[in-house]
Design an enzyme around this catalytic site. Structure first.
Site, PDB file in Angstrom:
ATOM      1  N   HIS A 124       0.863  -1.195   0.000  1.00  0.00           N
ATOM      2  CA  HIS A 124       0.000   0.000   0.000  1.00  0.00           C
ATOM      3  C   HIS A 124       0.888   1.229   0.000  1.00  0.00           C
ATOM      4  O   HIS A 124       1.887   1.288   0.735  1.00  0.00           O
ATOM      5  CB  HIS A 124      -0.896  -0.010   1.246  1.00  0.00           C
ATOM      6  CG  HIS A 124      -1.723   1.228   1.405  1.00  0.00           C
ATOM      7  ND1 HIS A 124      -1.443   2.194   2.344  1.00  0.00           N
ATOM      8  CD2 HIS A 124      -2.822   1.660   0.737  1.00  0.00           C
ATOM      9  CE1 HIS A 124      -2.346   3.163   2.270  1.00  0.00           C
ATOM     10  NE2 HIS A 124      -3.182   2.872   1.304  1.00  0.00           N
ATOM     11  N   HIS A 170       1.500  10.989  -2.196  1.00  0.00           N
ATOM     12  CA  HIS A 170       0.272  10.786  -1.433  1.00  0.00           C
ATOM     13  C   HIS A 170      -0.491  12.103  -1.459  1.00  0.00           C
ATOM     14  O   HIS A 170      -0.071  13.077  -0.834  1.00  0.00           O
ATOM     15  CB  HIS A 170       0.603  10.356  -0.006  1.00  0.00           C
ATOM     16  CG  HIS A 170      -0.544   9.745   0.711  1.00  0.00           C
ATOM     17  ND1 HIS A 170      -0.651   9.721   2.083  1.00  0.00           N
ATOM     18  CD2 HIS A 170      -1.659   9.126   0.252  1.00  0.00           C
ATOM     19  CE1 HIS A 170      -1.767   9.112   2.433  1.00  0.00           C
ATOM     20  NE2 HIS A 170      -2.401   8.748   1.331  1.00  0.00           N
TER      21      HIS A 170
END
Length: 593
Positions: A124, A170
């Site tokens: 992830h 991100h």
């Protein structure tokens, strides 16, 4: 003799001794050497076949030579110029993780079933070097993950500052970006360094159509013939890991017009501040039974909060079909999306096509409360990806068994973190030769005559019993300073041994602490009845007892029970980040009933 200062003016001396063979090792030597002082190659071969289940060892004499070399012993005893073992040589062999490992090292499972029949080692936010809010983005953690056997790499794609290229970062955080092309080139170089089986790249897409077209160009140019193109837009069944060997697969939601990033945050109903653990060796793995019981109290409808894949449906795809870049659509092999509305709609199985569904860990927990059977039926044909909740700012992880016992193939973890949950993930994927694909048990792939499937909450009979004996440990004095654990005396080591798996099997036990000894001898046995041994992982931890402060971490390992080799084995210990210590290991025995 070791000396330690005490009260600044006194010196305490402790005698250090070499590791002596345990009584069981001497008994095994006596039994197979027929009471003699030396064990011949034929006798050693019988020991391997009868006591260790290693009848397939071909060149026994070569193994004996290697053991003698590792023990720095004379290579051949003079008699007959053949390699023979003394009891100390025999002990050195058993205590060698190179020659006597606890697990099978080869791929041995059927690799010709569809991808949906396998657990897949999944990362992830694979580009992050640390926390989820402010760490650097880099290709370095991607390389490390691939070298460790991870098969699913996640990349979050955003337009760069000038809107003419693609950055990986991100979104909506302070993480510094890395260029997409750099990540793709690193994947191309290291994809098959640890395993020949396919690498799946999951893309979180926040791009305009022109940048999507640029992504397609980069992907095609970088991977060339390694890139797998789907035969049809909606395949009826996934191909197998064997058919996709040495291939790169792209998985993302179907392309659509770029939308401004949503401000919606995950809403799990918990307004309390999440307390992340800063302990040196990580928190205890969240209790699976507690998580399932808490899920029972939550609402049945899956929330539609943020996540790794934006909301998607076939209707969205139809609206933008004309404006979507053709090449970008063509490289997507596994179509992905998140649920809209009720979970029963998201889990409907279409016999005409397969797909990937993404759920957060909270969404999964809510779904298991009332729709566990639907989850398992869905994962018999389709892929289910579980990702950590957004409040795991420090890149911590969750209990992976919630997903695994419901058939989820892609239980995505923050590989850049550490802690017990990640230890379990690493240990689980040591199975099947560490190739990154582990075949799901048959009971998760089968359906009864009345459409019934496996019930993770059912009380099942014991299927197998594992007996674990912890003999001794060694190597700390070579890998640590003598005052690392205690400035005033040698360490007081104890071992924790237990099982992670379905709730009925999960347990932890521990040995007594051996005081003031760098080479502790515990000689204790533990019995673990297992109802679902196929999913069980053996947890091993060593700590140093400290009366006044928190006990010190001294090593860990997690081993899939289904892969354990019976007999007396050497078990190497790893540090809290999963790296193997140079010398630290345990001598243990595994026995199945």
């Amino acid at each position: 003799m070791g000396s330690y200062k005490c009260c600044f003016c006194f010196t305490r001396k402790f005698r250090w001794s070499e590791a002596q063979p345990p009584a069981d090792v001497r008994a095994a030597f006596d039994a197979h050497s027929e009471g003699g002082t030396h064990m011949t190659a034929d006798q050693f071969r019988r020991f391997l076949a009868e006591a260790q289940g290693d009848a397939a060892v071909a060149d026994v004499e070569r193994v004996m030579e290697q053991a003698l070399e590792l023990g720095h012993r004379q290579l051949f005893h003079r008699k007959h110029f053949k390699p023979v073992f003394t009891v100390d040589d025999f002990h050195h062999y058993l205590f060698s993780e190179e020659l006597n490992p606890p697990l099978r090292s080869q791929v041995h499972q059927d690799m010709t079933a569809p991808l949906s029949h396998y657990y897949i080692y999944t990362g992830h936010n694979s580009y992050l070097t640390g926390n989820q809010l402010s760490s650097d983005c880099s290709d370095v953690p991607i390389i490390k993950a691939l070298q460790n056997g991870v098969r699913v790499i996640e990349l979050d794609m955003w337009p760069n500052a000038t809107k003419d290229n693609i950055d990986i970062l991100h979104g909506r955080t302070l993480t510094s970006p890395v260029e997409l092309i750099k990540c793709l080139r690193s994947i191309n170089e290291y994809a098959f360094s640890a395993s020949p089986y396919p690498v799946i790249i999951t893309l979180e897409d926040h791009l305009t159509p022109d940048l999507q077209a640029k992504v397609a160009e980069m992907v095609i140019e970088t991977f060339g013939d390694m890139l797998y193109y789907p035969d049809s837009e909606s395949p009826k069944e996934f191909l197998s890991p064997e058919a996709l060997k040495k291939r790169i697969i792209i998985s993302t939601k179907p392309p659509k017009e770029y939308l401004e990033a949503k401000n919606a945050k995950e809403n799990d109903g918990d307004t309390k501040k999440v307390q992340e653990s800063n302990e040196a060796w990580g928190m205890e793995v969240p209790d699976l039974q507690t998580e399932l019981e808490c899920a029972d109290k939550d609402e049945d409808v899956v929330d539609d909060g943020g996540g790794s894949d934006d909301d998607d449906d076939d209707n969205d795809d139809q609206k933008v079909r004309q404006s979507s870049p053709l090449e970008y659509k063509r490289i997507i092999t596994i179509r992905a999306g998140k649920p809209k509305g009720h979970i029963t709609e998201a889990l409907k199985v279409d016999q005409e096509k397969v797909r990937r569904l993404s759920l957060s860990e909270q969404e999964l927990a809510k779904a298991t409360a009332s729709y566990g059977a639907d989850l398992i039926r869905f994962t018999q044909r389709n892929l289910l990806r579980i990702y950590p909740k957004g409040t795991r700012f420090t890149s911590s992880n969750y209990n992976p068994f919630v997903g695994w016992i419901h058939g989820a193939q892609m239980v995505a973890f923050n590989m850049q973190g550490y802690g017990r949950s990640l230890w379990l993930m690493h240990g689980f994927y040591k199975a099947n030769g560490g190739c990154g694909y582990v075949k799901k048990p048959d009971f998760l792939l089968s359906t009864g005559s009345n459409n019934e499937v496996f019930d993770p909450k059912a009380i099942l009979p014991v299927k197998k019993t594992l007996k674990v004996k912890v003999y001794m440990g060694d190597g700390w004095s070579m890998d640590f300073k003598k005052t690392h654990f205690d400035p005033y005396s040698p360490p007081d080591f104890y071992t924790r041994v237990g099982i992670a798996g379905v709730p009925a099997d999960a347990t932890m036990k521990k040995t007594k602490a051996i005081e003031d000894n760098w080479i502790p001898v515990w000689d204790e046995e533990f019995v673990f009845p297992l109802t679902v041994p196929e999913l069980a992982v053996l947890r091993i931890e060593v700590h140093e007892y400290d009366m006044s402060e928190k006990d010190d971490f001294a090593g860990q390992n997690c081993l899939p029970v289904s892969e354990l080799k019976p007999g007396i084995r050497a078990v190497p210990l790893l540090d809290r980040k999963g790296m193997k210590f140079k010398s630290v290991k345990l001598l243990m025995r595994f026995e199945f009933a």
